[in-house]
Design an enzyme around this catalytic site. Structure first.
Site, short mmCIF file in Angstrom:
data_model
loop_
_atom_site.label_atom_id
_atom_site.label_comp_id
_atom_site.label_asym_id
_atom_site.label_seq_id
_atom_site.Cartn_x
_atom_site.Cartn_y
_atom_site.Cartn_z
CB SER A 1 14.45 156.34 58.76
OG SER A 1 13.59 157.43 59.06
CE1 TYR B 1 17.19 159.56 55.08
CE2 TYR B 1 15.04 160.04 56.05
CZ TYR B 1 16.33 159.56 56.18
OH TYR B 1 16.77 159.06 57.39
#
Ligand code: NAP
Length: 302
Positions: free
Chosen positions: A136, A149
């Site tokens: 990501s 996260y």
């Protein structure tokens, strides 16, 4: 520039979003595709489009072993593994339940790591293979209320960097895909986890030290995904995965969406002091919260 895809492709988390788009892109390219999900009934469309479908939960050892051995028995060593399954456990560092965080790491980090361990012996024997990890932009920069996260995606960055050098001598190439905001089920799942740690969608009244931050984090997420200049469909991600699997010299990292590229550059060039200021402004956070008046200490306790 592209080489022919060699060997079957195994993709995790194909029930929706990026995983489903990646499976469709590989099918269009003529590859032998194993599309997998925890609930195989979600894969009916991909099966109809020509994919082999399998149940695969990346937190379940037996399920991972069975999936890899099934592909190898039917088609030989894996040609490409796409580690896509993952989600965001959102909430502040102080408030988030660490059991939930451990489950997220089991999926985002240890699931990917274990599948890599399971496919590598076959790939090494074959003297070729591609591993594509869906990281990501959140592995290159961090937003508040997303620390756990981001930590999982930073972990995937480190693991991928080590792996790339370790397996290169065996003819195996490794890439990281770093998407920005992609319109999938990801944001809904993230909102639900934020609610679980006191975010605005919780049924309980949201109060506490981080209520305003959680509310603003939800707002930033909602407006970011709604804005089509900032977010994208899963297709550009799928295109990058296909490039990583087929190019003679795949890139180490593919940052997807122009907005993500801009943010990653800003973080890298500006350093954390400037980046913090940008993020505080975006999340409408004061540098210092107003604190309750200190309770006066009775004189006899001085
Ligand atoms: P999504 O639509 O929510 O898809 C997530 C997929 O992961 C689903 O298929 C889900 O399956 C699967 N999954 C979750 N836990 C699993 C487990 N234990 N075993 C197997 N599969 C599991 O979201 P997405 O955007 O496509 O996310 C795919 C990847 O992209 C994730 O790694 C995510 O971190 C990454 N990513 C997304 C964005 C974004 O903005 N969307 C940005 C950067 C990176 P179920 O249906 O069974 O839950």
């Amino acid at each position: 520039m592209n080489t022919q895809l060699d060997g079957p492709v195994l993709i995790t988390g194909c029930s929706s979003g990026i995983g489903a788009a990646v499976a469709r892109a590989f099918l269009r390219s003529g590859a032998t595709v194993y599309a997998t999900a925890r609930r195989p009934e979600t894969l009916a469309d991909l099966a109809e489009a020509g994919a082999h479908v399998l149940a695969l939960d990346v937190t379940d050892e037996k399920s991972m072993q069975e999936a890899v051995s099934r592909v190898e028995t039917e088609h030989g060593p894996l040609g490409t593994l796409v580690n896509n399954a993952g989600y965001g456990e959102y909430g502040t560092v102080e408030e988030t339940d660490l059991d939930r965080v451990r489950r997220q790491f089991d999926t985002n980090v240890f699931g990917a790591a274990r599948l890599i361990q399971l496919v590598l012996p076959g790939m090494r024997r074959a003297g070729r293979g591609r591993i594509v990890n869906i990281g990501s932009m959140g592995g290159r920069l961090t937003f508040p209320a997303g620390g756990y996260y981001h930590a999982s995606k930073y972990a995937l960055e480190a693991l991928t960097d080590a792996l790339r050098v370790e397996v290169a001598p065996f003819g195996i190439q490794v890439s990281l895909i770093e998407p920005g905001l992609i319109r999938t089920s990801f944001a809904d799942t993230a909102s639900n986890t934020l609610a679980a740690s006191g975010g605005p969608r919780t049924s309980a009244p949201h109060e506490g030290a981080y209520a305003e931050l959680n509310r603003n984090a939800q707002g930033v997420m909602d407006s970011g995904y709604r804005n089509h200049l900032l977010s994208a469909t899963p297709e550009p991600v799928a295109k990058a995965v296909l490039h990583a699997a087929r190019a003679r010299r795949p890139r180490h990292r593919y940052v997807i969406t122009p907005a993500a590229k801009a943010m990653v550059h800003l973080r890298r060039l500006a350093g954390s002091r400037v980046f913090d200021a940008v993020v505080r402004r975006q999340f409408r956070l004061p540098a210092r919260a107003a604190v309750a008046q200190p309770v006066p200490v009775p004189l006899n306790q001085h």
